[in-house]
Write a protein that holds these residues in place. Structure first.
Motif, mmCIF file in Angstrom:
data_model
loop_
_atom_site.group_PDB
_atom_site.id
_atom_site.type_symbol
_atom_site.label_atom_id
_atom_site.label_comp_id
_atom_site.label_asym_id
_atom_site.label_seq_id
_atom_site.Cartn_x
_atom_site.Cartn_y
_atom_site.Cartn_z
ATOM 1 N N SER A 1 7.275 54.178 10.035
ATOM 2 C CA SER A 1 7.034 52.988 10.856
ATOM 3 C C SER A 1 6.619 51.829 9.951
ATOM 4 C CB SER A 1 5.926 53.256 11.874
ATOM 5 O OG SER A 1 6.279 54.328 12.723
ATOM 6 N N GLU B 1 10.820 60.172 13.846
ATOM 7 C CA GLU B 1 9.495 59.810 14.381
ATOM 8 C C GLU B 1 8.385 60.459 13.559
ATOM 9 O OE1 GLU B 1 10.045 61.290 18.288
ATOM 10 O OE2 GLU B 1 11.450 59.732 18.861
ATOM 11 N N PHE C 1 3.569 57.004 10.427
ATOM 12 C CA PHE C 1 3.411 55.900 9.481
ATOM 13 C C PHE C 1 2.536 56.345 8.313
ATOM 14 C CE2 PHE C 1 -0.260 55.720 12.192
ATOM 15 C CZ PHE C 1 -1.301 55.293 11.377
#
Length: 352
Positions: A228, A196, A199
């Motif tokens: 991402s 996680e 981006f």
């Protein structure tokens, strides 16, 4: 040195090259889209691909995906041990499970039976978001590491040692500390990544620091950069990390940060050179410098370089000027000399 584990045609650990992984973000049941993305990942250099298997329909789809995929396919499993078993039977080269998600120990035993039968390894993947509650009294780093190790011990108890381990958090420091903790306890291959990570630039920075810090310490056998969006960029960043650490061959483009002395568009030329060198695995260093101060100083060790001047640029090889060129011919002449440098490299390889 870590043990070796075979994932399809790729050998992980044991001093083998650090392998690059990514994960599809298509719906696995959409086999055509998934295979198209795997083909793109293959073209980018990806060596192992993971797909999510959230339900039985996805496990069934895995059969045709694994038959046609040019890469070893890893099945990502949560909660349902039956999906792991079905994925193995349908051609998965590895399954990834999360500590504690299967519940009862007998489910682990049943999964191991099939993994042994098909000679398929298991990755124990512990994330900070799913820490075993038995370790909730410990600090986050230790709890994360011990969650993974507890799962490893269950696999070992079932007579299974074809194991890869990963411990990931969205925190770079927690990821690094937990991975170091695990590396001191076992000698199974370790998969690296920051989960996680976000981006864009933030995810690239987090992953580069976390993965890079561990690889510099001699820890890690396979990596995935988490970004991402389009997974192709994960592969590109992963190889950039490995090349920066001299763990994979390939061109090294160095360029100055630019200042008031800059006489050429350094960024534009650097982007063009990167495109010219796409697909080239030669260990060649290319310097793009805005002025002769940096060009013949900081860039003198480069195999080939260019430095801006008021009228155009000078092209040099190993610090020796080979041509002075006008501004309008600068890119064309630099590409000419770059091609010559690449040919010399091929000649050296053939002679060796």
């Amino acid at each position: 040195m870590s043990k070796t584990v075979k994932v399809g045609t790729v050998t992980i650990g044991g001093g083998n090259p650090v392998s690059v992984q990514s994960m599809t973000n298509t719906k696995t049941v959409d086999t055509q889209s998934t295979l198209e993305q795997i083909e793109r990942l293959t073209g980018a250099g990806c060596e192992i691909v993971r797909v999510s298997v959230p339900d039985n329909e996805s496990a069934v789809a895995l059969k045709s995906i694994t038959l046609e995929s040019p890469l070893p396919v890893v099945a990502d499993i949560h909660f349902d041990y039956r999906l792991a078993i079905e994925s193995i039977r349908n051609g998965a080269a590895k399954v990834r499970i999360n500590p504690g998600n299967f519940g009862q120990e007998w489910k682990i035993v049943e999964t191991v039976k099939v993994a042994k039968e098909y000679n398929v390894p298991i990755r124990v993947g512990a994330n900070s978001g799913s820490i075993d509650q038995n370790f909730s009294h410990l600090c986050r780093v230790t709890a994360l590491a011990e969650s993974a190790l507890a799962q490893v011990r269950l696999l070992e108890k079932a007579g299974f040692e074809d194991i890869i381990i990963s411990v990931k958090a969205s925190s770079v420091s927690e990821t690094v500390e937990a991975t170091r903790y695990v590396s001191e306890k076992v000698d199974y291959p370790l998969h690296l990544g920051v989960t996680e990570a976000g981006f864009g630039l933030d995810s690239i920075v987090k992953s580069s620091i976390g993965i890079g810090a561990l690889l510099l310490s001699g820890i890690g056998d396979t990596i995935r950069v988490s970004i991402s969006g389009d997974p192709i960029q994960e592969v590109e960043v992963a190889f950039s990390i490995l090349k920066a650490l001299n763990l994979r061959p390939g061109p090294d483009i160095i360029s100055c940060p630019t200042c008031a002395r800059t006489e050429i568009n350094v960024e534009k030329l650097a982007r063009e050179v990167k495109q010219w060198l796409k697909g080239i695995d030669d260990d060649i260093t290319v310097a793009i410098m805005g002025c002769v101060v940096n060009g013949l100083g900081e860039g003198k060790e480069a195999d080939i370089g260019i430095a801006g001047t008021r009228t155009g640029g000078v092209i040099f090889m190993k610090g020796r000027i080979v041509e002075q060129t006008a501004r309008g011919e600068l890119e064309e002449r630099f590409k000419y000399w770059l091609d010559k440098a690449l040919c010399k490299g091929e000649d050296r390889l053939q002679k060796n």
